[in-house]
Design a protein around this motif. Structure first.
Motif, PDB file in Angstrom:
ATOM      1  N   THR A 198       0.909  -1.287   0.176  1.00 56.06           N
ATOM      2  CA  THR A 198      -0.153  -0.145  -0.522  1.00 56.06           C
ATOM      3  C   THR A 198       1.194   1.280   0.276  1.00 56.06           C
ATOM      4  OG1 THR A 198      -0.050  -0.255   2.033  1.00 56.06           O
ATOM      5  CG2 THR A 198      -1.636  -1.410   1.391  1.00 56.06           C
ATOM      6  N   ARG A 199       2.154   1.421   0.305  1.00 56.37           N
ATOM      7  CA  ARG A 199       2.966   2.536  -0.080  1.00 56.37           C
ATOM      8  C   ARG A 199       2.796   2.956  -1.570  1.00 56.37           C
ATOM      9  NH1 ARG A 199       6.889  -1.686   2.129  1.00 56.37           N
ATOM     10  NH2 ARG A 199       8.393  -2.395  -0.098  1.00 56.37           N
ATOM     11  N   ASP A 200       3.380   2.199  -1.998  1.00 56.76           N
ATOM     12  CA  ASP A 200       2.617   2.665  -4.029  1.00 56.76           C
ATOM     13  C   ASP A 200       1.623   2.944  -3.896  1.00 56.76           C
ATOM     14  OD1 ASP A 200       5.287   0.982  -3.628  1.00 56.76           O
ATOM     15  OD2 ASP A 200       4.576  -0.628  -3.609  1.00 56.76           O
ATOM     16  N   MET A 201       0.466   3.500  -2.972  1.00 51.48           N
ATOM     17  CA  MET A 201       0.254   4.002  -3.700  1.00 51.48           C
ATOM     18  C   MET A 201       0.014   4.846  -4.602  1.00 51.48           C
ATOM     19  SD  MET A 201      -3.341   3.855  -0.942  1.00 51.48           S
ATOM     20  CE  MET A 201      -3.944   1.911   0.044  1.00 51.48           C
ATOM     21  N   VAL A 202      -0.811   6.319  -5.499  1.00 50.98           N
ATOM     22  CA  VAL A 202      -0.674   7.061  -6.151  1.00 50.98           C
ATOM     23  C   VAL A 202      -1.340   8.235  -4.728  1.00 50.98           C
ATOM     24  CG1 VAL A 202      -1.215   8.343  -8.549  1.00 50.98           C
ATOM     25  CG2 VAL A 202      -0.634   6.373  -8.552  1.00 50.98           C
ATOM     26  N   PHE A 203      -2.819   8.180  -5.024  1.00 52.43           N
ATOM     27  CA  PHE A 203      -3.464   9.006  -4.092  1.00 52.43           C
ATOM     28  C   PHE A 203      -3.442   8.349  -2.396  1.00 52.43           C
ATOM     29  CE2 PHE A 203      -4.524   9.850  -8.006  1.00 52.43           C
ATOM     30  CZ  PHE A 203      -4.017  10.616  -8.571  1.00 52.43           C
ATOM     31  N   ARG A 204      -3.194   8.532  -2.049  1.00 55.04           N
ATOM     32  CA  ARG A 204      -3.216   7.989  -0.052  1.00 55.04           C
ATOM     33  C   ARG A 204      -4.176   8.426   0.519  1.00 55.04           C
ATOM     34  NH1 ARG A 204       2.156   7.133   2.235  1.00 55.04           N
ATOM     35  NH2 ARG A 204       3.172   5.541   0.886  1.00 55.04           N
ATOM     36  N   ILE A 205      -4.613   7.603   1.491  1.00 52.19           N
ATOM     37  CA  ILE A 205      -6.127   7.702   1.952  1.00 52.19           C
ATOM     38  C   ILE A 205      -6.015   9.584   3.234  1.00 52.19           C
ATOM     39  CG2 ILE A 205      -6.865   7.365   4.032  1.00 52.19           C
ATOM     40  CD1 ILE A 205      -5.847   4.459   3.918  1.00 52.19           C
TER      41      ILE A 205
END
Length: 285
Positions: A218-225
């Motif tokens: 999940t560290r590779d999300m383009v847009f974080r939570i």
């Protein structure tokens, strides 16, 4: 805390895990989605010491929120490698989205963590897998600042954002291809936000027949939570019980060479570190 909705003695109840083999079950029939939406969940949890105890053999696990009040909100192309493989498969150059790509799945897509997935080959012949981290809104609101976004999260769960690629590409918009009945297995429970130290550092994997298909983090999300929540709340009022699926890593079927799709008899498993695993068999209509 791990909390979910179960079938217990042929009725739906809220259940809280006490150990690997023991769950506390609410005395009155209820489901977690309704309790969140009505603001009753905290009152119920305060009484959980007096709930009945049940073993795993007495329970059937349902989706934690078996009947969402609103469509599941989803992000597309929210992992760079998945965006690259998707665009490459379509013969397009890589261009990461400047803003979150958002769509929804119908509420009737939601099924339990171990339920069969019915494949109607008259509807689709290109059923694809997508493991995703989903968050559950616990406190609604509008104009939520990124700095306060985590205050609005009740917890996290695992979903498989199953996709009918032929429908998705035929109709251009994502909605039909994402909204088949039973195309959103969810669970096996919600892990409350206080139990998850960093939702942006979780291993995310999917398997088909025990073969690893997706292996991301999940560290590779383009847009974080925080940005996802702030973007949504700038436009619409988020409500307690809303489900937001945050996108899938690379390794989906349609982008493989040659493309791969789920068939009757296949078993798809989706795992997220710290949250658990769901497993669903594909069956013919």
């Amino acid at each position: 805390m791990r909390i979910t909705t179960v079938s217990y003695r042929n009725k739906h109840h809220i259940a809280i895990q006490e150990s690997d083999s023991c769950w506390a079950v609410s005395p009155q029939p209820a489901n977690l989605g309704d309790a969140l939406a009505t603001g009753e969940v905290e009152t119920l949890l305060e009484q959980s010491d007096s709930w009945s105890r049940a073993g795993l053999d007495e329970l059937a696990f349902l989706a934690p929120i078996p009947y969402p009040r609103r469509n599941i909100i989803c992000l597309g192309m929210n992992y760079a490698e998945h965006a690259e493989e998707s665009l490459r498969a379509k013969g397009r150059e890589l261009e990461l989205p400047e803003y979150p790509v958002l769509f929804t799945k119908a509420t009737t897509a939601v099924i339990g963590p171990y339920s069969d997935i019915v494949l109607d080959e008259q509807v689709t012949q290109q059923l694809d897998w997508e493991v995703e981290l989903a968050l559950i809104i616990g406190k609604g609101g509008r104009y939520i600042a990124k700095e306060r976004a985590f205050d609005h999260i009740f917890g996290y769960t695992v979903v498989n954002d199953l996709s009918a690629r032929d429908l998705q590409f035929r109709h251009k918009q994502f909605f039909l291809g994402k909204s088949m009945d039973g195309s959103c297995p969810m669970g096996p429970w919600i892990t409350t936000a206080d139990q998850l130290h960093d939702p942006h550092n979780l291993t995310v994997r999917s398997y088909v027949n025990d073969q690893l298909k997706q292996d991301g983090n999940t560290r590779d999300m383009v847009f974080r939570i925080p940005e996802i929540i702030a973007t949504l709340a700038n436009v619409m009022t988020l409500q307690a019980g809303d489900i937001i699926a945050t996108g899938t890593p690379s390794g989906v079927g349609f982008a493989r060479q040659p493309p791969e799709y789920l068939q009757p008899g296949d078993i798809t498993r989706c795992y997220i570190e710290g949250l658990g695993e769901i497993a669903n068999r594909i069956v013919s209509a």
